[in-house]
Motif scaffolding. Structure first.
Motif, PDB file in Angstrom:
ATOM      1  N   ALA A 102      -7.758-100.922 -31.224  1.00  0.00           N
ATOM      2  CA  ALA A 102      -7.219-101.433 -30.013  1.00  0.00           C
ATOM      3  C   ALA A 102      -9.444-101.627 -29.476  1.00  0.00           C
ATOM      4  O   ALA A 102     -10.222-101.132 -29.339  1.00  0.00           O
ATOM      5  N   THR A 103      -9.885-102.407 -28.531  1.00  0.00           N
ATOM      6  CA  THR A 103     -10.439-102.065 -27.851  1.00  0.00           C
ATOM      7  C   THR A 103     -10.403-100.995 -26.450  1.00  0.00           C
ATOM      8  O   THR A 103      -9.156-101.013 -25.982  1.00  0.00           O
ATOM      9  N   ILE A 104     -11.055-100.465 -26.811  1.00  0.00           N
ATOM     10  CA  ILE A 104     -11.286 -99.171 -25.706  1.00  0.00           C
ATOM     11  C   ILE A 104     -11.700 -99.672 -24.049  1.00  0.00           C
ATOM     12  O   ILE A 104     -13.471-100.210 -25.029  1.00  0.00           O
ATOM     13  N   LYS A 105     -11.973 -99.384 -23.379  1.00  0.00           N
ATOM     14  CA  LYS A 105     -12.364 -99.401 -22.331  1.00  0.00           C
ATOM     15  C   LYS A 105     -12.091 -98.652 -21.020  1.00  0.00           C
ATOM     16  O   LYS A 105     -11.273 -97.706 -21.079  1.00  0.00           O
ATOM     17  N   GLU A 106     -13.748 -98.352 -20.383  1.00  0.00           N
ATOM     18  CA  GLU A 106     -13.419 -96.611 -19.940  1.00  0.00           C
ATOM     19  C   GLU A 106     -13.569 -97.606 -18.497  1.00  0.00           C
ATOM     20  O   GLU A 106     -14.308 -98.480 -18.214  1.00  0.00           O
ATOM     21  N   SER A 107     -13.040 -96.392 -17.773  1.00  0.00           N
ATOM     22  CA  SER A 107     -12.555 -96.592 -16.314  1.00  0.00           C
ATOM     23  C   SER A 107     -13.171 -95.946 -15.129  1.00  0.00           C
ATOM     24  O   SER A 107     -12.313 -94.375 -16.281  1.00  0.00           O
ATOM     25  N   GLU A 108     -13.444 -95.197 -13.970  1.00  0.00           N
ATOM     26  CA  GLU A 108     -13.786 -94.330 -13.436  1.00  0.00           C
ATOM     27  C   GLU A 108     -12.550 -93.618 -12.190  1.00  0.00           C
ATOM     28  O   GLU A 108     -11.746 -92.710 -12.374  1.00  0.00           O
ATOM     29  N   ASP A 109     -12.533 -94.890 -11.965  1.00  0.00           N
ATOM     30  CA  ASP A 109     -11.287 -95.136 -11.089  1.00  0.00           C
ATOM     31  C   ASP A 109      -9.631 -95.211 -11.144  1.00  0.00           C
ATOM     32  O   ASP A 109      -8.738 -95.050 -10.363  1.00  0.00           O
ATOM     33  N   GLY A 110      -9.564 -95.581 -12.533  1.00  0.00           N
ATOM     34  CA  GLY A 110      -8.340 -96.585 -12.984  1.00  0.00           C
ATOM     35  C   GLY A 110      -7.918 -97.823 -12.759  1.00  0.00           C
ATOM     36  O   GLY A 110      -6.814 -97.796 -12.708  1.00  0.00           O
ATOM     37  N   SER A 111      -8.100 -98.335 -12.106  1.00  0.00           N
ATOM     38  CA  SER A 111      -8.866 -99.742 -11.399  1.00  0.00           C
ATOM     39  C   SER A 111      -9.312-100.420 -12.023  1.00  0.00           C
ATOM     40  O   SER A 111      -8.485-101.790 -12.700  1.00  0.00           O
ATOM     41  N   THR A 112     -10.483-100.090 -11.773  1.00  0.00           N
ATOM     42  CA  THR A 112     -11.475-101.230 -12.460  1.00  0.00           C
ATOM     43  C   THR A 112     -12.348-101.028 -13.745  1.00  0.00           C
ATOM     44  O   THR A 112     -12.708 -99.396 -13.504  1.00  0.00           O
ATOM     45  N   VAL A 113     -12.906-102.082 -14.355  1.00  0.00           N
ATOM     46  CA  VAL A 113     -12.960-101.772 -15.443  1.00  0.00           C
ATOM     47  C   VAL A 113     -14.664-101.256 -15.147  1.00  0.00           C
ATOM     48  O   VAL A 113     -15.084-102.195 -14.983  1.00  0.00           O
ATOM     49  N   LEU A 114     -15.027 -99.511 -16.081  1.00  0.00           N
ATOM     50  CA  LEU A 114     -16.382 -99.538 -15.837  1.00  0.00           C
ATOM     51  C   LEU A 114     -17.477-100.765 -16.639  1.00  0.00           C
ATOM     52  O   LEU A 114     -18.145-100.967 -16.889  1.00  0.00           O
ATOM     53  N   ARG A 115     -17.289-100.110 -18.157  1.00  0.00           N
ATOM     54  CA  ARG A 115     -17.324-100.951 -19.188  1.00  0.00           C
ATOM     55  C   ARG A 115     -16.868-100.781 -20.402  1.00  0.00           C
ATOM     56  O   ARG A 115     -14.947-100.154 -20.038  1.00  0.00           O
ATOM     57  N   THR A 116     -17.573-101.436 -21.652  1.00  0.00           N
ATOM     58  CA  THR A 116     -16.441-101.695 -22.768  1.00  0.00           C
ATOM     59  C   THR A 116     -16.511-100.577 -24.274  1.00  0.00           C
ATOM     60  O   THR A 116     -17.766-101.390 -24.051  1.00  0.00           O
TER      61      THR A 116
END
Length: 201
Positions: A102-116
């Motif tokens: 899978a493609t994994i994305k990181e988020s700090e707030d659980g709402s928006t993407v920080l980075r892939t």
């Protein structure tokens, strides 16, 4: 385990369920035993490890390695176990895993993407995780002394700055946590044409 005696197996299990399995434990006295779980996974593994060490000492069995396995992964194959044990003997610690699909994305707030996160660098880790007992004991001491948070068994080895070998496993070694997982597991077993397991005499 080492190779000077029969294998030692410890079932880390809530005491509520232990009576159901007591007849099996009695059948393999000295080789199979219970340990109580801890509050977190780390405590459960530590309790199980101490039981292994105690049983080895009382039976004069040389135990060098311990394999920690989640009961929620019942589809692991003998070949996978053999491979991860082989790698642990060479590197001191090894863990089964598979490259992330899978493609994994990181988020700090659980709402928006920080980075892939670069997928080629990511592995999904399975069990068994096989570690030299002396290394794991040192790791537990460091984790307690420095109040470290670890999420799996080989993370303890990582905290020591020591290598952990990634052993290529199979995607079928899935973790069963939902009814849908049970359906998938049943299909895998049917495809393998697996016969009912017999306990080793």
């Amino acid at each position: 385990k080492g190779f000077s005696g029969p294998p030692i197996v410890v079932l880390v299990m809530d005491p509520i369920y232990q009576p159901e399995y007591q007849p099996i434990v009695d059948k393999y006295e000295g080789r199979l035993a219970f340990a109580n779980p801890g509050i977190e996974r780390q405590g459960s593994v530590q309790n199980g490890l101490q039981k292994v060490v105690d049983m080895a000492e009382s039976s004069s069995t040389k135990c060098t390695y311990v394999a920690v396995h989640d009961s929620a992964r019942p589809l692991v194959t003998i070949q996978e176990i053999s491979n991860v044990v082989r790698d642990a003997k060479e590197y001191g610690a090894a863990v089964l895993g598979v490259p992330c699909k899978a493609t994994i994305k990181e988020s700090e707030d659980g709402s928006t993407v920080l980075r892939t996160i670069q997928r080629s660098r990511l592995w999904e880790v399975h069990t068994p995780q096989v570690i030299e007992i002396e290394t794991l004991l040192r790791g537990f001491a460091k984790v307690e002394e420095e109040d470290l948070e670890v999420t799996d068994d080989v993370s303890i080895v990582e905290a020591l700055g020591e290598p952990v070998k990634l052993t290529l496993g199979e995607y079928t070694n899935l973790k069963i946590t939902t009814p849908e997982d049970m359906d998938v597991a049943s299909a895998i077993l049917e495809e393998r044409n697996v016969e009912p397991a017999q306990l080793v005499a």
